[in-house]
Write an enzyme that holds these catalytic residues in place. Structure first.
Site, PDB file in Angstrom:
ATOM      1  N   CYS A 119       0.811  -1.224   0.000  1.00  0.00           N
ATOM      2  CA  CYS A 119       0.000   0.000   0.000  1.00  0.00           C
ATOM      3  C   CYS A 119       0.844   1.275   0.000  1.00  0.00           C
ATOM      4  O   CYS A 119       0.324   2.362  -0.256  1.00  0.00           O
ATOM      5  CB  CYS A 119      -0.959   0.004   1.183  1.00  0.00           C
ATOM      6  SG  CYS A 119      -2.015  -1.446   1.239  1.00  0.00           S
ATOM      7  N   HIS A 252      -3.255   7.154   2.284  1.00  0.00           N
ATOM      8  CA  HIS A 252      -3.688   5.841   1.809  1.00  0.00           C
ATOM      9  C   HIS A 252      -5.085   5.578   2.352  1.00  0.00           C
ATOM     10  O   HIS A 252      -5.358   5.815   3.530  1.00  0.00           O
ATOM     11  CB  HIS A 252      -2.690   4.774   2.280  1.00  0.00           C
ATOM     12  CG  HIS A 252      -3.188   3.385   2.063  1.00  0.00           C
ATOM     13  ND1 HIS A 252      -3.716   2.970   0.861  1.00  0.00           N
ATOM     14  CD2 HIS A 252      -3.256   2.313   2.900  1.00  0.00           C
ATOM     15  CE1 HIS A 252      -4.073   1.702   0.966  1.00  0.00           C
ATOM     16  NE2 HIS A 252      -3.811   1.284   2.186  1.00  0.00           N
ATOM     17  N   ASN A 282     -10.264  -0.221  -0.030  1.00  0.00           N
ATOM     18  CA  ASN A 282      -8.799  -0.089  -0.006  1.00  0.00           C
ATOM     19  C   ASN A 282      -8.248  -0.663  -1.316  1.00  0.00           C
ATOM     20  O   ASN A 282      -8.327  -1.866  -1.540  1.00  0.00           O
ATOM     21  CB  ASN A 282      -8.267  -0.861   1.211  1.00  0.00           C
ATOM     22  CG  ASN A 282      -6.756  -0.799   1.342  1.00  0.00           C
ATOM     23  OD1 ASN A 282      -6.052  -0.400   0.422  1.00  0.00           O
ATOM     24  ND2 ASN A 282      -6.253  -1.215   2.486  1.00  0.00           N
TER      25      ASN A 282
HETATM   26  N1  ACO Z   1     -18.770  -8.486   9.210  1.00  0.00           N
HETATM   27  C1  ACO Z   1     -19.326  -8.729  10.402  1.00  0.00           C
HETATM   28  N2  ACO Z   1     -18.601  -9.028  11.498  1.00  0.00           N
HETATM   29  C2  ACO Z   1     -17.260  -9.075  11.359  1.00  0.00           C
HETATM   30  C3  ACO Z   1     -16.618  -8.834  10.138  1.00  0.00           C
HETATM   31  C4  ACO Z   1     -17.438  -8.535   9.028  1.00  0.00           C
HETATM   32  N3  ACO Z   1     -16.925  -8.264   7.815  1.00  0.00           N
HETATM   33  N4  ACO Z   1     -15.289  -8.957  10.319  1.00  0.00           N
HETATM   34  C5  ACO Z   1     -15.084  -9.264  11.609  1.00  0.00           C
HETATM   35  N5  ACO Z   1     -16.284  -9.347  12.235  1.00  0.00           N
HETATM   36  C6  ACO Z   1     -16.535  -9.636  13.634  1.00  0.00           C
HETATM   37  C7  ACO Z   1     -15.448 -10.514  14.233  1.00  0.00           C
HETATM   38  O1  ACO Z   1     -15.696 -11.871  13.962  1.00  0.00           O
HETATM   39  C8  ACO Z   1     -15.559 -10.175  15.698  1.00  0.00           C
HETATM   40  O2  ACO Z   1     -16.657 -10.885  16.228  1.00  0.00           O
HETATM   41  P1  ACO Z   1     -16.565 -11.518  17.713  1.00  0.00           P
HETATM   42  O3  ACO Z   1     -16.419 -10.325  18.628  1.00  0.00           O
HETATM   43  O4  ACO Z   1     -17.866 -12.216  17.836  1.00  0.00           O
HETATM   44  O5  ACO Z   1     -15.378 -12.399  17.680  1.00  0.00           O
HETATM   45  C9  ACO Z   1     -15.939  -8.695  15.691  1.00  0.00           C
HETATM   46  O6  ACO Z   1     -16.455  -8.424  14.370  1.00  0.00           O
HETATM   47  C10 ACO Z   1     -14.764  -7.788  15.941  1.00  0.00           C
HETATM   48  O7  ACO Z   1     -13.657  -8.209  15.143  1.00  0.00           O
HETATM   49  P2  ACO Z   1     -12.278  -7.461  15.156  1.00  0.00           P
HETATM   50  O8  ACO Z   1     -11.364  -8.091  14.181  1.00  0.00           O
HETATM   51  O9  ACO Z   1     -11.839  -7.331  16.564  1.00  0.00           O
HETATM   52  O10 ACO Z   1     -12.745  -6.042  14.623  1.00  0.00           O
HETATM   53  P3  ACO Z   1     -12.002  -4.676  14.651  1.00  0.00           P
HETATM   54  O11 ACO Z   1     -12.771  -3.706  15.400  1.00  0.00           O
HETATM   55  O12 ACO Z   1     -10.536  -4.833  14.958  1.00  0.00           O
HETATM   56  O13 ACO Z   1     -12.115  -4.251  13.126  1.00  0.00           O
HETATM   57  C11 ACO Z   1     -10.753  -4.065  11.187  1.00  0.00           C
HETATM   58  C12 ACO Z   1     -11.473  -5.012  12.137  1.00  0.00           C
HETATM   59  C13 ACO Z   1     -11.800  -3.188  10.479  1.00  0.00           C
HETATM   60  C14 ACO Z   1     -10.001  -4.867  10.148  1.00  0.00           C
HETATM   61  C15 ACO Z   1      -9.798  -3.195  12.029  1.00  0.00           C
HETATM   62  O14 ACO Z   1      -8.942  -3.980  12.800  1.00  0.00           O
HETATM   63  C16 ACO Z   1      -8.997  -2.293  11.198  1.00  0.00           C
HETATM   64  O15 ACO Z   1      -9.491  -1.324  10.678  1.00  0.00           O
HETATM   65  N6  ACO Z   1      -7.689  -2.556  11.052  1.00  0.00           N
HETATM   66  C17 ACO Z   1      -6.837  -1.808  10.206  1.00  0.00           C
HETATM   67  C18 ACO Z   1      -6.463  -2.670   9.145  1.00  0.00           C
HETATM   68  C19 ACO Z   1      -6.716  -2.131   7.800  1.00  0.00           C
HETATM   69  O16 ACO Z   1      -7.381  -1.157   7.547  1.00  0.00           O
HETATM   70  N7  ACO Z   1      -6.113  -2.830   6.894  1.00  0.00           N
HETATM   71  C20 ACO Z   1      -6.186  -2.523   5.549  1.00  0.00           C
HETATM   72  C21 ACO Z   1      -5.007  -3.108   4.909  1.00  0.00           C
HETATM   73  S1  ACO Z   1      -3.574  -2.517   5.599  1.00  0.00           S
HETATM   74  C22 ACO Z   1      -3.242  -1.138   4.918  1.00  0.00           C
HETATM   75  O17 ACO Z   1      -3.758  -0.840   3.895  1.00  0.00           O
HETATM   76  C23 ACO Z   1      -2.337  -0.327   5.627  1.00  0.00           C
END
Ligand code: ACO
Length: 325
Positions: A119, A252, A282
């Site tokens: 990215c 980004h 993304n």
């Molecule tokens: N739909 C519904 N529920 C979901 C989904 C989905 N798509 N994905 C995860 N869940 C659920 C999980 O199973 C979990 O359920 P549980 O509590 O029953 O176990 C709950 O949601 C929370 O999951 P987490 O993974 O803890 O969610 P989080 O709040 O961390 O959000 C996310 C996840 C959006 C990926 C977050 O960590 C984030 O924004 N990270 C940054 C990563 C990013 O943006 N990466 C992009 C690529 S990297 C880059 O470009 C730099």
């Protein structure tokens, strides 16, 4: 006389197939994977993304974005001295996507190569082009970020497959005596290589490993927020400018919460941040030039304004480019 590189034209391309969160949720439900528009919007800010058609590769998206940037700059492909494509989803193992783009643009002869920094790829590629222009070896460069991340997503993994989209963005960069690119800053830290990766490779005629995207979302989130502030401040310091001088932050486009947090740290109101993640998802290396082109074409970004471009991605890699548009 100082020699600078300056963006003379921008372009972008999104594949025709657009999926809203509801469309994607319906597709995933057929595979037994549950998600919702509400969850995706609340955690990421994403509302829709584009997916390439089966016959479209990164080079097709890149060539179209490149054509539009050349047109905006008022030059032809034959006038280019350099083509760099930032991509993590190349058409083939080799040759590079950049050579295919060169062919598709109908030119030949100038150097063409890919940059792989996930990215942060576009920031790395623009930094390389800037250095080659400043050295005097290049007059006009086409720098493209292009991705078909839909090809490396695991549609059984709802924690990752809802986040990404396909697209391409491009800029023409030309040598001149007016700034231009004022400062660049790029970094990597391979200790974090495992938190965001596609752990597969080709060997003996087969694909080995697991060639789909794996991510530890929370680890990525924490690292991203810290390094995005650091690199923005590093570029500002190199140019002798302050965060209050920035007209537009073009980060980004991974997640609206990362962007909000970065803007807060740089004391910038969200109105000064170009946001396209809601409509594009993304798009990895394509996200920054895509966002730039959108804001140039809708008239928000004007000549003479100070732009902070910054990215972070797998590797871990990160960096920024500060420029006077
Ligand atoms: N739909 C519904 N529920 C979901 C989904 C989905 N798509 N994905 C995860 N869940 C659920 C999980 O199973 C979990 O359920 P549980 O509590 O029953 O176990 C709950 O949601 C929370 O999951 P987490 O993974 O803890 O969610 P989080 O709040 O961390 O959000 C996310 C996840 C959006 C990926 C977050 O960590 C984030 O924004 N990270 C940054 C990563 C990013 O943006 N990466 C992009 C690529 S990297 C880059 O470009 C730099």
């Amino acid at each position: 006389m100082s020699r600078y590189s300056r963006i003379s034209g921008t372009g972008s391309y999104l594949p025709a197939r657009r999926l809203t969160n509801a469309d994607l949720a319906a597709d995933l439900a057929q595979k037994g994977v549950e998600t919702s528009d509400e969850w995706i919007v609340e955690r990421t800010g994403i509302r829709a993304r584009h997916f390439a058609a089966a016959e479209q590769g990164s080079s097709d998206l890149a060539a179209e974005a490149g054509r539009r940037a050349l047109e905006a700059a008022g030059i032809t492909a034959a006038e280019l001295d350099l083509i760099i494509v930032a991509t993590s989803t190349p058409d083939m193992v080799f040759p590079s996507t950049a050579t295919m783009v060169q062919y598709k643009l109908g030119s030949a002869g100038c150097p063409a190569f890919d940059v792989q920094a996930v990215c942060s790829g576009f920031i790395y590629a623009l930094t390389v082009a800037d250095a080659m222009i400043q050295s005097g070896s290049v007059q006009r460069a086409l720098v493209i970020g292009s991705e078909v991340f839909s090809r490396i997503l695991d549609f059984k993994d709802r924690t990752t497959c809802v986040l990404f989209g396909d697209g391409a963005g491009a800029v023409v960069v030309e040598a001149g005596d007016q700034p231009g690119i004022l400062a660049t800053d790029i970094h990597a830290d391979g200790r974090h290589r495992d938190i965001l990766c596609v752990p597969g490779h080709v060997s003996g005629g087969s694909v080995l490993g697991d060639p789909v995207l794996k991510m530890d979302g929370q680890a990525v989130f924490k690292l991203a927020v810290g390094v995005l502030e650091e690199t923005a401040r590093a570029s500002l310091a190199k140019a002798g400018l302050q965060d209050s001088d920035i007209d537009w932050l073009i980060p980004h486009q991974a997640n609206i919460r990362i962007m909000q947090s970065t803007a807060r740290k740089l004391k910038m109101p969200l109105e000064k941040v170009v946001v396209t993640v809601d409509q594009h998802g993304n798009t990895s290396a394509a996200s920054i030039p895509l966002a730039l082109d959108v804001a140039v074409r809708d008239g928000r970004i004007r000549r003479g304004q100070l732009l902070m471009l910054e990215g972070v991605g797998g590797g871990f890699t990160w960096g920024s480019v500060l420029l006077r548009y």
